[in-house]
Design a protein around this motif. Structure first.
Motif, PDB file in Angstrom:
ATOM      1  N   LYS A 124       0.815  -1.217   0.000  1.00  0.00           N
ATOM      2  CA  LYS A 124       0.000   0.000   0.000  1.00  0.00           C
ATOM      3  C   LYS A 124       0.847   1.264   0.000  1.00  0.00           C
ATOM      4  O   LYS A 124       0.316   2.364  -0.179  1.00  0.00           O
ATOM      5  N   ASN A 125       2.147   1.111   0.178  1.00  0.00           N
ATOM      6  CA  ASN A 125       3.033   2.258   0.379  1.00  0.00           C
ATOM      7  C   ASN A 125       3.720   2.727  -0.907  1.00  0.00           C
ATOM      8  O   ASN A 125       4.661   3.515  -0.847  1.00  0.00           O
ATOM      9  N   LYS A 126       3.264   2.226  -2.055  1.00  0.00           N
ATOM     10  CA  LYS A 126       3.899   2.598  -3.314  1.00  0.00           C
ATOM     11  C   LYS A 126       2.849   2.950  -4.363  1.00  0.00           C
ATOM     12  O   LYS A 126       1.737   2.425  -4.341  1.00  0.00           O
ATOM     13  N   ASN A 127       3.245   3.823  -5.285  1.00  0.00           N
ATOM     14  CA  ASN A 127       2.469   3.997  -6.510  1.00  0.00           C
ATOM     15  C   ASN A 127       2.870   2.891  -7.470  1.00  0.00           C
ATOM     16  O   ASN A 127       4.064   2.573  -7.610  1.00  0.00           O
ATOM     17  N   ILE A 128       1.911   2.292  -8.124  1.00  0.00           N
ATOM     18  CA  ILE A 128       2.154   1.063  -8.895  1.00  0.00           C
ATOM     19  C   ILE A 128       1.571   1.190 -10.304  1.00  0.00           C
ATOM     20  O   ILE A 128       0.466   1.728 -10.487  1.00  0.00           O
ATOM     21  N   LEU A 129       2.320   0.683 -11.261  1.00  0.00           N
ATOM     22  CA  LEU A 129       1.836   0.576 -12.639  1.00  0.00           C
ATOM     23  C   LEU A 129       1.541  -0.884 -12.942  1.00  0.00           C
ATOM     24  O   LEU A 129       2.389  -1.757 -12.737  1.00  0.00           O
ATOM     25  N   VAL A 130       0.337  -1.149 -13.424  1.00  0.00           N
ATOM     26  CA  VAL A 130      -0.029  -2.485 -13.883  1.00  0.00           C
ATOM     27  C   VAL A 130      -0.162  -2.416 -15.400  1.00  0.00           C
ATOM     28  O   VAL A 130      -1.022  -1.696 -15.927  1.00  0.00           O
ATOM     29  N   PHE A 131       0.700  -3.144 -16.080  1.00  0.00           N
ATOM     30  CA  PHE A 131       0.679  -3.151 -17.548  1.00  0.00           C
ATOM     31  C   PHE A 131       0.086  -4.471 -18.026  1.00  0.00           C
ATOM     32  O   PHE A 131       0.541  -5.554 -17.618  1.00  0.00           O
ATOM     33  N   VAL A 132      -0.926  -4.381 -18.894  1.00  0.00           N
ATOM     34  CA  VAL A 132      -1.585  -5.581 -19.421  1.00  0.00           C
ATOM     35  C   VAL A 132      -1.600  -5.496 -20.948  1.00  0.00           C
ATOM     36  O   VAL A 132      -1.959  -4.462 -21.521  1.00  0.00           O
TER      37      VAL A 132
END
Length: 450
Positions: free
Chosen positions: A426-434
């Motif tokens: 929860k402590n990070k900004n995240i990129l999900v690439f699909v």
């Protein structure tokens, strides 16, 4: 003499055997997405080492390697393609360009190596940047996204010069004494066909690719360069100012850019979904009349046209929130294709005029009982080909969505079929690439965080 004529007839078969393989090669790259074979990589490495159509091979093999999760090999292929852009295309000397123009006019574009398109060059750097992010190499990723932005700016200059070149080519064509009948009338006939095809696309007068700017802004956001990320995202927002999703994301980027302690702010998950398969070139052939030595002669001409391909899921849901369309790549491809069209058509007509005139001359002076005329006709038939090479594995569209990071990534299709579920920090900004090519192909899903 008969042996000589036999060799003349066979020679075109050898010359154009490579041309006939382009469609087969296109299929092979598409089929390779369904399996990750070491033999596939080895075969394409061999082609690269033999300097065999390096840009075409590098783009497609690099994309397949990326889809298979081999990011280092993917970047190897992309590097080869990009280096060929720099040294074989961008810096090609005047004499070499002149020789290539003569050869492709006399025969066709398929006999020379593929030069690629502007939109493809931009995507090379985007994918190299994503590869480096997946390898946790943000320093090199920064270089690639900056290059993508640079190529985006250069594209505008290129299209201005291309439009000027189109005018120059048409002026050169006017030197033909039969210009009105051979070039002007036939050009208009072909242009009318293209206008029908372009009705399927939303083309613009200027080349823009908001995907490059969006992906760069996401990279700088994850790399905690929030001011640059916000500056870039303002460009994206100016294009899609009416989309609530883009407005919402713009507010987050601005909040981070203005924050004294951005690390204390709420974290987010960004989904980037590349859907389906891009529009590709297909050959379209038809017969037109030409005037040669004051005689009306019909001849076949082959030109490329764009054909749409299927979408995959059309969109996705991230934690039950639907994605929105960011960019339609088919329209970007069609825009560049439309700007290049006058030059492509002018060359195709000029090539047909030259080969038709040669056939008429040979037929009128043939003392071999028709053998030379037949050989000339065979050469013309085999060399009347449109160049249908392109990067076959680019997406049809890109969709995006952002949700607050509550520690879970859940990806579903629009009809609620679950594709992926995983807990995250929860402590990070995240990129999900699909990336999904079709509903029958396993999607590529990457969780990228720093």
């Amino acid at each position: 003499m008969r042996h000589l004529l036999f060799m003349i007839l066979l020679l075109p078969l050898f010359i154009f055997s490579a041309c006939a393989n382009h469609m087969q090669n296109n299929k092979e790259y598409e089929n390779a997405l369904n399996y990750c074979s070491k033999n596939f990589i080895a075969n394409n490495m061999k082609k690269i080492n033999e300097n065999n159509d390096v840009i075409y091979v590098g783009l497609n093999a690099g994309a397949v390697s990326r889809h298979c999760g081999d990011f280092n090999t993917s970047n190897y292929f992309f590097d080869i393609a990009e280096n060929s852009y720099k040294y074989d295309v961008d810096l090609e000397n005047f004499a070499s360009k002149g020789t290539k123009t003569i050869a492709t006019t006399l025969l066709n574009d398929t006999i020379v190596d593929y030069d690629g398109s502007l939109y493809e060059r931009i995507m090379v750097n985007i994918y190299k940047g994503l590869n480096f992010m997946s390898l946790d190499d943000y320093q090199n990723a920064r270089v690639e996204f900056n290059r993508a932005l640079m190529r985006q700016d250069k594209a505008k200059e290129y299209f201005a010069s291309q439009i000027a070149k189109n005018r120059k080519d048409l002026q050169e064509a006017k030197k033909d004494p039969n210009y009105k009948a051979n070039m002007q009338t036939n050009f208009k006939t072909i242009q009318n066909e293209y206008e029908k095809w372009f009705e399927e696309f939303q083309t613009t007068k200027n080349f823009t690719n908001p995907y490059a700017t969006y992906m760069a802004s996401l990279f700088f956001f994850l790399d905690q360069d929030y001011r640059k990320a916000n500056s870039l995202f303002r460009e994206v927002a100016s294009v899609d100012a009416k989309k609530p999703e883009i407005i919402t994301q713009a507010k987050v980027f601005k909040q981070y850019a203005n924050a004294i302690k951005p690390d204390k702010l709420k974290k987010y998950i960004f989904l980037v979904y590349e859907d389906g398969q891009n529009a590709v070139k297909e050959e379209f052939a038809f017969t037109l009349p030409f005037i040669v030595d004051k005689k009306v002669v019909t001849a076949s001409i082959a030109i490329p046209k764009l054909a749409k391909r299927e979408a995959s899921y059309g969109g996705l849901k991230l934690n039950d929130k639907k994605s929105v369309l960011l960019v339609n790549f088919d329209d970007i491809i069609a825009t560049e294709f439309k700007i290049d069209m006058p030059s492509v058509v002018t060359k195709a007509i000029a090539s047909t005029i030259i080969k038709t005139a040669l056939n008429v001359t040979v037929a009128e002076n043939d003392s071999t009982g028709g053998w030379l005329a037949l050989a000339s006709s065979v050469v013309t038939s085999l060399s009347t080909r449109a160049d249908v090479r392109s990067w076959r594995t680019l997406p049809k569209s890109a969709n995006v969505v952002m949700v607050p990071n509550d520690g879970l990534v859940k990806i579903d299709t629009l009809n609620s079929q679950n594709l992926f579920k995983q807990k995250v920090s929860k402590n990070k900004n995240i990129l999900v690439f699909v990336r999904s090519f079709s509903p029958n192909t396993k999607p590529q899903i990457e969780i990228i965080e720093k």
